[in-house]
Design a protein around this motif. Structure first.
Motif, PDB file in Angstrom:
ATOM      1  N   GLY A 288       0.799  -1.216   0.000  1.00 56.50           N
ATOM      2  CA  GLY A 288       0.000   0.000   0.000  1.00 56.50           C
ATOM      3  C   GLY A 288       0.831   1.264   0.000  1.00 56.50           C
ATOM      4  O   GLY A 288       1.697   1.440   0.856  1.00 56.50           O
ATOM      5  N   THR A 289       0.599   2.114  -0.967  1.00 56.55           N
ATOM      6  CA  THR A 289       1.262   3.420  -1.005  1.00 56.55           C
ATOM      7  C   THR A 289       0.277   4.525  -1.367  1.00 56.55           C
ATOM      8  O   THR A 289       0.529   5.689  -1.096  1.00 56.55           O
ATOM      9  N   THR A 290      -0.847   4.155  -1.969  1.00 58.14           N
ATOM     10  CA  THR A 290      -1.853   5.116  -2.398  1.00 58.14           C
ATOM     11  C   THR A 290      -3.215   4.681  -1.888  1.00 58.14           C
ATOM     12  O   THR A 290      -3.556   3.502  -1.952  1.00 58.14           O
ATOM     13  N   LYS A 291      -3.996   5.609  -1.405  1.00 61.45           N
ATOM     14  CA  LYS A 291      -5.323   5.306  -0.877  1.00 61.45           C
ATOM     15  C   LYS A 291      -6.225   4.773  -1.986  1.00 61.45           C
ATOM     16  O   LYS A 291      -6.245   5.284  -3.098  1.00 61.45           O
ATOM     17  N   GLY A 292      -6.966   3.719  -1.687  1.00 53.81           N
ATOM     18  CA  GLY A 292      -7.871   3.129  -2.656  1.00 53.81           C
ATOM     19  C   GLY A 292      -8.263   1.744  -2.228  1.00 53.81           C
ATOM     20  O   GLY A 292      -8.131   1.377  -1.058  1.00 53.81           O
ATOM     21  N   TYR A 293      -8.758   0.947  -3.169  1.00 56.07           N
ATOM     22  CA  TYR A 293      -9.076  -0.449  -2.882  1.00 56.07           C
ATOM     23  C   TYR A 293      -8.628  -1.316  -4.044  1.00 56.07           C
ATOM     24  O   TYR A 293      -9.084  -1.148  -5.177  1.00 56.07           O
ATOM     25  N   SER A 304      -7.483   1.843   2.434  1.00 54.30           N
ATOM     26  CA  SER A 304      -8.050   3.159   2.704  1.00 54.30           C
ATOM     27  C   SER A 304      -8.060   3.415   4.205  1.00 54.30           C
ATOM     28  O   SER A 304      -8.976   3.004   4.927  1.00 54.30           O
ATOM     29  N   GLY A 305      -6.992   4.052   4.692  1.00 52.35           N
ATOM     30  CA  GLY A 305      -6.906   4.406   6.105  1.00 52.35           C
ATOM     31  C   GLY A 305      -7.013   3.230   7.047  1.00 52.35           C
ATOM     32  O   GLY A 305      -7.862   3.242   7.943  1.00 52.35           O
ATOM     33  N   PRO A 306      -6.190   2.186   6.895  1.00 56.48           N
ATOM     34  CA  PRO A 306      -6.310   1.008   7.758  1.00 56.48           C
ATOM     35  C   PRO A 306      -6.109   1.355   9.232  1.00 56.48           C
ATOM     36  O   PRO A 306      -5.299   2.202   9.580  1.00 56.48           O
ATOM     37  N   TYR A 322     -10.275   0.184   7.256  1.00 61.74           N
ATOM     38  CA  TYR A 322     -11.302   1.068   7.791  1.00 61.74           C
ATOM     39  C   TYR A 322     -12.157   1.702   6.689  1.00 61.74           C
ATOM     40  O   TYR A 322     -13.377   1.588   6.684  1.00 61.74           O
ATOM     41  N   GLY A 323     -11.525   2.389   5.759  1.00 62.26           N
ATOM     42  CA  GLY A 323     -12.261   3.119   4.743  1.00 62.26           C
ATOM     43  C   GLY A 323     -12.929   2.248   3.706  1.00 62.26           C
ATOM     44  O   GLY A 323     -13.883   2.673   3.045  1.00 62.26           O
ATOM     45  N   ASN A 324     -12.459   1.020   3.542  1.00 63.89           N
ATOM     46  CA  ASN A 324     -13.046   0.110   2.559  1.00 63.89           C
ATOM     47  C   ASN A 324     -14.047  -0.862   3.155  1.00 63.89           C
ATOM     48  O   ASN A 324     -14.598  -1.703   2.433  1.00 63.89           O
ATOM     49  N   ASN A 325     -14.275  -0.786   4.467  1.00 60.49           N
ATOM     50  CA  ASN A 325     -15.260  -1.648   5.134  1.00 60.49           C
ATOM     51  C   ASN A 325     -14.980  -3.133   4.889  1.00 60.49           C
ATOM     52  O   ASN A 325     -15.891  -3.918   4.624  1.00 60.49           O
ATOM     53  N   ARG A 326     -13.712  -3.497   5.008  1.00 63.32           N
ATOM     54  CA  ARG A 326     -13.309  -4.866   4.735  1.00 63.32           C
ATOM     55  C   ARG A 326     -12.226  -5.323   5.704  1.00 63.32           C
ATOM     56  O   ARG A 326     -11.466  -4.506   6.223  1.00 63.32           O
TER      57      ARG A 326
END
Length: 485
Positions: A288-293, A304-306, A322-326
């Motif tokens: 991970g280096t860039t926010k996304g899924y 996304s903001g783990p 957190y941000g990906n609800n997974r």
């Protein structure tokens, strides 16, 4: 380590997207089974039979389900969704005791909101969940100000990171006592009587008896040794980045120790998983280096903001995205896969259908992934079969003890699991330490049974043992799946 008592193996397993294949068929060496730390150890029962598996794949809008043996040539057929009932109804959560790995995810990079999850599920045992969990408050003010995280030390004691009090507390038979931190708000290292632990927001036990702590708004990684002395490991110029520059931690939310001794953590600010290898002063990015899924190879994966991370004995890192609800997993082979979750929600359900909202802490323990779901605070779990289940909470904020269906929490952050039977929670807004006694395991006829007795033996189903030593009813064996009569 936020769990006591080693369990068997990771939930994430080998898979191949688009191909419905049986994998992980090999048993451990003859006369061995998996022990406390996932290593092969002698076992008087002899070798384990090849594991039969139930595989489910979410394809488009349907589920494809297959049951069979370890056949490398088996392949899926497409069609309408089929739900495996497990023999006792869809509402009954079941527990699998396989020593092989269970869940897998796709290697292809995807950005879809649909939960693209592939799983392999071993035969369920003869034990079932019993009555409801029970929540109690163990400590509150003035003993605690702002509990933010909890973990079990190598001594078996529970430790609490009190973010407001700038201290780490230890739970003894006589109550909470100060273990480390003077209460000061600085960054000073040193012995327990002079060191500062400013706003500790994460705490994880090390195998050597010490602890890893994140402090100062997640900008410093600290080592707290078994005597309470504090040393800064990363942040503030204590470690270097890949180019030799000072390593900077950006809102690190959670930390754990990997089986190889590396410190691993997740950063909300950079949406990355990072590590400080043992005996090293150079911080590395694991994924991970860039926010996304996106699932796939670590270099291409996106978070996304783990907020949470937990290391399993096989080296798999489970991540609360957190941000990906997974719930995601970084496997030892370098692939990031989705374990559970998808669109935001609070729905319990089988593999691919259970939803979650802003998962915070995650803890792998006893073949399960326990996690905290935000919104209306909940303690939830991903079962070995991939289903998502609520254990307690969800009735809105508050501090209410009692049966799980009526219990309430204010705002949960910390999570630790004891012997797979008790979950400890740090309720920050409530200023309380909460204890959740999980339901006991029951035989098919409703009597308590011992977990370890509920195992398939020699390719057939064993008669499990009740807690009083008498046998449970023998389960039938159908297509390699043990079912309770």
């Amino acid at each position: 380590m936020r769990w006591r008592r080693g369990a068997k193996s990771s939930i994430v397993s080998e898979m191949d997207v688009g191909l419905f294949q049986w994998t992980n068929c090999s048993p451990p060496p003859q006369g061995h089974s998996t022990g406390r730390w996932g290593r092969a150890i002698p076992d008087a029962r002899g070798s384990r039979p090849a594991v039969r598996m139930l595989q489910l794949m979410l394809v488009g809008v349907g589920l494809v389900v297959g049951v069979g043996g370890c056949n490398p040539s088996a392949s899926a057929t497409t069609g309408t969704a089929t739900q495996w009932d497990g023999g006792d109804g869809a509402d009954r959560a079941r527990r699998s005791r396989s020593e092989d790995t269970l869940l897998g995810g796709g290697a292809d990079v995807t950005t879809s909101d649909a939960p693209d999850i592939v799983a392999e599920v071993s035969e369920p045992d003869l034990c079932q969940l019993g009555a409801t969990a029970v929540v109690t408050t163990v400590a509150s003010a003035p003993a605690l100000d702002g509990p933010f995280d909890v973990t079990f030390g190598a001594d078996g004691r529970l430790y609490v990171a009190d973010r407001t009090a700038n201290r780490v507390m230890r739970l003894t038979d006589d109550g909470l006592v100060v273990f480390a931190g003077t209460g000061g708000s600085g960054t000073r290292d040193g012995t327990a009587d002079v060191a500062h632990l400013h706003q500790p927001n994460a705490l994880a036990a090390r195998s050597d008896g010490g602890f890893l702590a994140l402090t100062d708004y997640g900008t410093l990684l600290r080592l707290v040794d078994a005597n309470g002395s504090v040393t800064t490991l990363a942040g503030g110029g204590a470690a270097r980045g890949p180019g030799g520059e000072d390593a900077v931690l950006t809102t690190a939310r959670d930390v754990d120790e990997a089986p190889n001794g590396d410190a691993v953590w997740v950063e909300y600010g950079t949406s990355s998983v990072r590590a400080l290898p043992a005996e090293s002063t150079q911080v590395v990015v694991l994924a991970g280096t860039t926010k996304g899924y996106a699932d796939g190879p670590a270099a291409q994966a996106r978070f996304s903001g783990p907020h949470g991370i937990s290391a399993a004995p096989d080296g798999t890192l489970y991540i609360g995205d957190y941000g990906n609800n997974r719930i995601r997993a970084l496997r030892p082979d370098g692939l990031v896969v989705t374990v559970a979750g998808g669109p935001q929600g609070h729905s319990d359900g089988p593999l691919g259908l259970g939803t979650m909202t802003l998962p915070r802490r995650v803890v792998w323990a006893a073949d399960r992934i326990f996690f905290i779901s935000t919104g209306s605070p909940r303690l939830r779990v991903v079962e070995p079969d991939g289903s998502v289940r609520t254990i307690a909470g969800g009735m809105g904020p508050g501090t209410v003890d009692g049966p799980a269906e009526s219990a309430r929490f204010e705002r949960l952050y910390g999570l630790a699991v004891e012997d797979g039977a008790v979950v400890w929670l740090a309720d920050f807004d409530g200023g309380t330490l909460r204890r959740v006694a999980l339901p006991e395991r029951l035989c098919g006829d409703g009597f308590p049974c011992t977990e370890d007795a509920c195992q398939p033996i020699d390719g057939s189903c064993t008669s499990a043992t009740r807690a009083d030593g008498s046998p449970c009813p023998t389960g039938s064996c159908s297509a390699g799946v043990c079912r309770v009569p």
